[in-house]
Design a protein around this motif. Structure first.
Motif, short mmCIF file in Angstrom:
data_model
loop_
_atom_site.label_atom_id
_atom_site.label_comp_id
_atom_site.label_asym_id
_atom_site.label_seq_id
_atom_site.Cartn_x
_atom_site.Cartn_y
_atom_site.Cartn_z
N GLU A 126 12.29 10.72 -10.98
CA GLU A 126 11.66 10.34 -9.72
C GLU A 126 11.81 8.83 -9.53
O GLU A 126 11.65 8.07 -10.48
CB GLU A 126 10.18 10.72 -9.77
N VAL A 127 12.13 8.41 -8.32
CA VAL A 127 12.29 6.99 -8.01
C VAL A 127 10.98 6.43 -7.48
O VAL A 127 10.40 6.97 -6.52
CB VAL A 127 13.40 6.78 -6.96
N ARG A 128 10.50 5.37 -8.12
CA ARG A 128 9.31 4.66 -7.63
C ARG A 128 9.68 3.22 -7.33
O ARG A 128 10.20 2.51 -8.21
CB ARG A 128 8.19 4.71 -8.68
N ALA A 129 9.43 2.77 -6.12
CA ALA A 129 9.70 1.38 -5.75
C ALA A 129 8.70 0.46 -6.46
O ALA A 129 7.49 0.64 -6.31
CB ALA A 129 9.60 1.21 -4.24
N LEU A 178 4.55 -7.89 -7.42
CA LEU A 178 4.76 -7.28 -8.74
C LEU A 178 3.45 -6.71 -9.28
O LEU A 178 3.42 -5.60 -9.82
CB LEU A 178 5.34 -8.30 -9.72
N TYR A 179 2.38 -7.46 -9.14
CA TYR A 179 1.07 -7.00 -9.61
C TYR A 179 0.69 -5.68 -8.94
O TYR A 179 0.29 -4.72 -9.61
CB TYR A 179 0.01 -8.07 -9.31
N LYS A 180 0.87 -5.64 -7.62
CA LYS A 180 0.54 -4.41 -6.89
C LYS A 180 1.46 -3.26 -7.28
O LYS A 180 1.02 -2.11 -7.40
CB LYS A 180 0.62 -4.67 -5.38
N SER A 181 2.74 -3.55 -7.48
CA SER A 181 3.70 -2.51 -7.86
C SER A 181 3.33 -1.87 -9.18
O SER A 181 3.29 -0.63 -9.30
CB SER A 181 5.11 -3.10 -7.96
N VAL A 182 3.07 -2.68 -10.18
CA VAL A 182 2.78 -2.15 -11.52
C VAL A 182 1.48 -1.37 -11.50
O VAL A 182 1.39 -0.25 -12.05
CB VAL A 182 2.72 -3.29 -12.55
N HIS A 183 0.46 -1.91 -10.85
CA HIS A 183 -0.84 -1.23 -10.86
C HIS A 183 -0.84 0.06 -10.04
O HIS A 183 -1.53 1.03 -10.39
CB HIS A 183 -1.93 -2.19 -10.37
N SER A 184 -0.04 0.11 -8.96
CA SER A 184 -0.07 1.29 -8.10
C SER A 184 0.97 2.35 -8.49
O SER A 184 0.75 3.54 -8.27
CB SER A 184 0.15 0.89 -6.64
N GLN A 185 2.09 1.93 -9.09
CA GLN A 185 3.18 2.86 -9.33
C GLN A 185 3.41 3.19 -10.81
O GLN A 185 4.02 4.21 -11.12
CB GLN A 185 4.49 2.30 -8.74
N ILE A 186 2.96 2.33 -11.70
CA ILE A 186 3.18 2.57 -13.14
C ILE A 186 1.86 2.85 -13.85
O ILE A 186 1.73 3.84 -14.58
CB ILE A 186 3.91 1.39 -13.79
N PHE A 187 0.86 2.03 -13.61
CA PHE A 187 -0.42 2.22 -14.30
C PHE A 187 -1.18 3.46 -13.81
O PHE A 187 -2.19 3.84 -14.41
CB PHE A 187 -1.30 0.98 -14.14
N THR A 188 -0.72 4.08 -12.75
CA THR A 188 -1.34 5.32 -12.28
C THR A 188 -0.73 6.56 -12.93
O THR A 188 -1.22 7.67 -12.73
CB THR A 188 -1.19 5.44 -10.75
#
Length: 260
Positions: A126-129, A178-188
């Protein structure tokens, strides 16, 4: 000496597909290249994530030894510290398709966006931006479902490193993004999801979402503190950037085969 680690993962279903997985290392740029294949499928289709030009022959030899059919050569983003191996791979293995995000602005056979799936056999990514290190960064996450390998795997590029993250001071980088990307797309993702970054400089090979949520010294902070940390890293100019970025914008000699 080049090295690689070995993991073969299968899900709980006895009839499910099996993932063959190899983590390969390029020592000059400390880059990890990942090989994934569905070895239960008759064709044994395989893909490479973040190949490096200097280790293409090694990677292709491993693929040949394992009897795999390479179908995709993929990048998580336009790298600044090495030249991608996708162009060379395409010149050596006819039929291989290069993949990168549409947002990267780079040439490729296939451009992916958030929510897309990259299938190989009965498995998929799955691709996550996850922009922030660059505008076009994506994270490739192994599929969710009873017929997909568990625990899940996230190939985070330079967005999330083990106990760190990619710099945000060039190529359209943004510490807030970057902060928003990691917290919304990876840390979830589930906490046992395995984190496989594009680089490591301290000898680490793998982490988990749960570990990084708890121990990442930058991304455990609030957003304003994180932005302050990133603004004060005082990092040197990447020595390969003036060579790597122009080459990688054409997927590392993307048009080599057509000019030959």
């Amino acid at each position: 000496m080049d090295s690689y680690s070995t993991t073969t993962t299968s899900s709980s279903s006895s009839s499910s597909s099996k993932l063959l997985f190899r983590q390969l290392f390029e020592k000059e740029s400390s880059t990890y290249t990942y090989l994934l294949a569905d070895v239960n499928h008759p064709d044994k289709p395989a893909l490479l994530i973040d190949p490096v030009d200097k280790t293409v022959d090694r990677d292709l030899n491993v693929i040949k030894e394992l009897g795999l059919k390479l179908v995709y050569a993929m990048n998580t983003h336009v790298h600044a510290d090495h030249v991608t191996g996708t162009g060379l791979i395409k010149s050596k293995v006819p039929g291989v398709k290069s993949i990168i995000s549409k947002a990267s602005g780079s040439k490729a056979d296939l451009h992916v966006e958030h929510g897309d799936k990259v299938s190989f056999g009965d498995l998929f990514l799955e691709v996550r931006a996850t922009p922030g290190h660059t505008l076009g960064c994506v994270t490739y996450v192994s599929g969710e479902g009873p017929d997909q390998p568990q625990p899940r795997m996230a190939f985070t590029g330079d967005a999330l490193l083990i106990r760190g993250c990619g710099r945000t001071d060039f190529q359209g980088g943004s510490s807030s993004q970057l902060y928003k990307s990691v917290h919304s797309q990876i840390f979830t993702l589930p906490k046992d999801t395995l984190i496989y970054p594009a680089h490591d400089y301290k000898g680490f090979t793998v982490s988990t979402v749960g570990e990084e949520i708890q121990y990442n010294p930058r991304l455990t902070k609030d957003e304003e503190t994180f932005k302050s940390i990133m603004e004060n890293l005082n990092l040197s100019y990447p020595k390969m950037i003036d060579i790597a970025v122009p080459a990688n914008l054409v997927c590392g000699m993307q048009d080599l085969a057509s000019k030959a």
